[in-house]
Motif scaffolding. Structure first.
Motif, PDB file in Angstrom:
ATOM      1  N   ARG A 149      -9.956   0.306  -1.649  1.00 18.60           N
ATOM      2  CA  ARG A 149     -10.727   0.537  -0.418  1.00 18.60           C
ATOM      3  C   ARG A 149     -10.271  -0.420   0.688  1.00 18.60           C
ATOM      4  O   ARG A 149     -10.189  -0.033   1.862  1.00 18.60           O
ATOM      5  N   VAL A 152      -7.124   0.873   2.293  1.00 19.70           N
ATOM      6  CA  VAL A 152      -7.358   1.955   3.266  1.00 19.70           C
ATOM      7  C   VAL A 152      -7.676   1.357   4.632  1.00 19.70           C
ATOM      8  O   VAL A 152      -7.153   1.813   5.665  1.00 19.70           O
ATOM      9  N   TRP A 155      -4.547   0.075   6.126  1.00 19.55           N
ATOM     10  CA  TRP A 155      -3.714   1.206   6.583  1.00 19.55           C
ATOM     11  C   TRP A 155      -4.184   1.672   7.964  1.00 19.55           C
ATOM     12  O   TRP A 155      -3.364   1.903   8.863  1.00 19.55           O
ATOM     13  N   LYS A 156      -5.502   1.801   8.132  1.00 19.47           N
ATOM     14  CA  LYS A 156      -6.035   2.301   9.402  1.00 19.47           C
ATOM     15  C   LYS A 156      -5.703   1.355  10.555  1.00 19.47           C
ATOM     16  O   LYS A 156      -5.625   1.808  11.707  1.00 19.47           O
ATOM     17  N   TRP A 170       1.573   8.592   3.576  1.00 19.09           N
ATOM     18  CA  TRP A 170       0.146   8.823   3.364  1.00 19.09           C
ATOM     19  C   TRP A 170      -0.089   9.715   2.139  1.00 19.09           C
ATOM     20  O   TRP A 170      -1.062   9.499   1.402  1.00 19.09           O
ATOM     21  N   SER A 174      -2.428   8.506  -0.765  1.00 21.13           N
ATOM     22  CA  SER A 174      -3.599   9.295  -1.130  1.00 21.13           C
ATOM     23  C   SER A 174      -3.530   9.757  -2.582  1.00 21.13           C
ATOM     24  O   SER A 174      -4.533   9.762  -3.299  1.00 21.13           O
ATOM     25  N   ARG A 177      -4.531   6.912  -4.902  1.00 24.53           N
ATOM     26  CA  ARG A 177      -5.988   6.737  -4.933  1.00 24.53           C
ATOM     27  C   ARG A 177      -6.660   7.818  -5.754  1.00 24.53           C
ATOM     28  O   ARG A 177      -7.581   7.545  -6.535  1.00 24.53           O
TER      29      ARG A 177
END
Length: 409
Positions: A149, A152, A155-156, A170, A174, A177
């Motif tokens: 988490r 993520v 990454w953002k 991505w 993804s 995950r």
């Protein structure tokens, strides 16, 4: 007619400015004197100078875009090229040319910086993907889930790459995950199944434990309760609520049995307490044999004490290690005394020690003779060297003599 270094006004009121390409018409002035005409167009020149200075500072000290800077330069260049001012227009053109070069250099710097930032963002995202793929194989469900988490969020916060590269990375991120989430769900589903099996097994153990709580077979039932406890631990954990309830029942059944047994054993415990006092007295008697002075007499006395010890019954379980440890300490002291006596009287070891001592003594005597000879010959350097060697041999001899003393020699 009026003039200054950069311009003039002729008889007709026409104003000219001097440039490297010759005079250029600035405009016509009919409203006042020629001096006023030159002053007016010189003020227009000063205004352009101010605008160029401001633009130079903005380019150097702000994040003015290359596009906006170029538009501003073109606007100023148009004013200079239209010759509507009196002053050193060629110098202004040079400043504008220099400003163009600066803007272009800034454009290239920003382009290079953007390329660098993009490359760094790509490397950062590739690192995130690699870590996510590694975490996807982890079985540290809580910490790995929290870390994913956090990845993520990281990454953002990174800039986007070109669409193809960004989409590919991505997709891998993804997928990692999703793979972890799938494995975690499967793990906990299996864990729930195991806990249900544990609950069923412990239900049976509780039923048996409760059926034994009224037994008077103190030895056999206690042994069975120990086995049930082993089976309980091997069964694994049930769901928390069921586990707590089953354990309360299981433990309660044992408490009933052992409380009844405890009452029966109370009388026996009192007897064992008396036994403990007797053994503590024997231990104190044995401890007086240490340090050992007469090994033979000490051995005989210890055997007598030990025979009386064995004749006494059991002592309380929790007191046994301490009182037995006291007797064992005395026995070890006797054994160590025996070993020391054996080493002291061992003829082979004594012979080796005497032989080594004799060799070292001979070497020391020889070195002393050599030192005396060297001194007599005036060879002090050799004498000093031999003296150092003598110190080492003498130390070994002293050590050997000390060891020989242990044999009584």
């Amino acid at each position: 007619m009026s003039s200054d270094p950069w311009g003039r006004v002729d008889e007709t009121g026409t104003v000219y400015v001097r440039t490297a390409d010759g005079e250029q018409v600035v405009g016509s002035w009919q409203a006042g004197s020629p001096e006023e005409a030159l002053a007016y167009f010189e003020r227009k020149y000063d205004g352009i100078v101010v605008e160029i200075g401001l633009l130079e500072r903005r380019v150097k000290t702000t994040d003015l875009s290359a596009k906006d800077a170029t538009t501003a330069i073109d606007h100023l260049r148009q004013q200079v090229d239209e010759h509507h001012a009196v002053g050193d227009l060629d110098a202004l053109r040079k400043r504008l040319d220099a400003l163009v070069a600066t803007v272009e250099a800034r454009r290239e710097e920003r382009k290079a910086l953007k390329a660098k930032q993009t490359d760094e963002a790509k490397q950062a995202k590739e690192a995130l993907v690699a870590e996510a793929e590694e975490l996807a194989r982890s079985e540290q469900w809580r910490s790995a889930g929290e870390r994913l988490r956090a990845l993520v969020d990281t990454w953002k916060g990174l800039p986007r790459l070109d669409r193809k590269s960004d989409d590919e990375l991505w997709h891998r991120f993804s997928h990692a995950r999703s793979a972890f989430s799938k494995r975690r769900k499967a793990h906990f589903a299996a864990l729930d199944a195991q806990r249900e099996e544990a609950r069923k097994a412990k239900e049976k153990l509780v039923t048996e434990a409760e059926s034994l709580s009224g037994s008077t077979d103190w030895v056999g039932t206690a042994a069975r309760y120990r086995d049930l406890m082993t089976e309980w631990k091997a069964a694994g954990r049930a769901q928390r609520e069921a586990e707590d309830d089953l354990w309360y029942r299981f433990r309660g059944a044992q408490d009933v049995f052992f409380a009844a047994r405890g009452e029966v054993f109370a009388e026996r415990d009192a007897e064992q307490g008396e036994n403990l006092k007797l053994k503590e007295e024997l231990a104190a008697e044995a401890e007086k044999l240490v340090p050992v002075k007469d090994l033979k007499a000490a051995r005989a006395a210890f055997r007598s004490i030990n025979e009386r010890w064995e004749a006494i019954g059991h002592v309380p379980r929790d007191a046994r290690p301490k009182v037995e440890g006291r007797m064992q300490a005395v026995e070890r002291a006797l054994q160590e005394s025996e070993e020391s006596e054996w080493r002291r009287t061992n003829p082979e070891a004594r012979a080796r020690a005497e032989g080594l001592t004799g060799q070292l003594q001979a070497a020391v005597d020889k070195l002393r003779g050599q030192i005396d000879t060297a001194r007599a010959q005036g060879n002090n350097a050799r004498a000093d060297k031999l003296a150092k060697e003598l110190e080492g041999r003498q130390a070994l001899l002293d050590q050997a003599l000390k060891g020989l003393e242990e044999f009584g020699g």
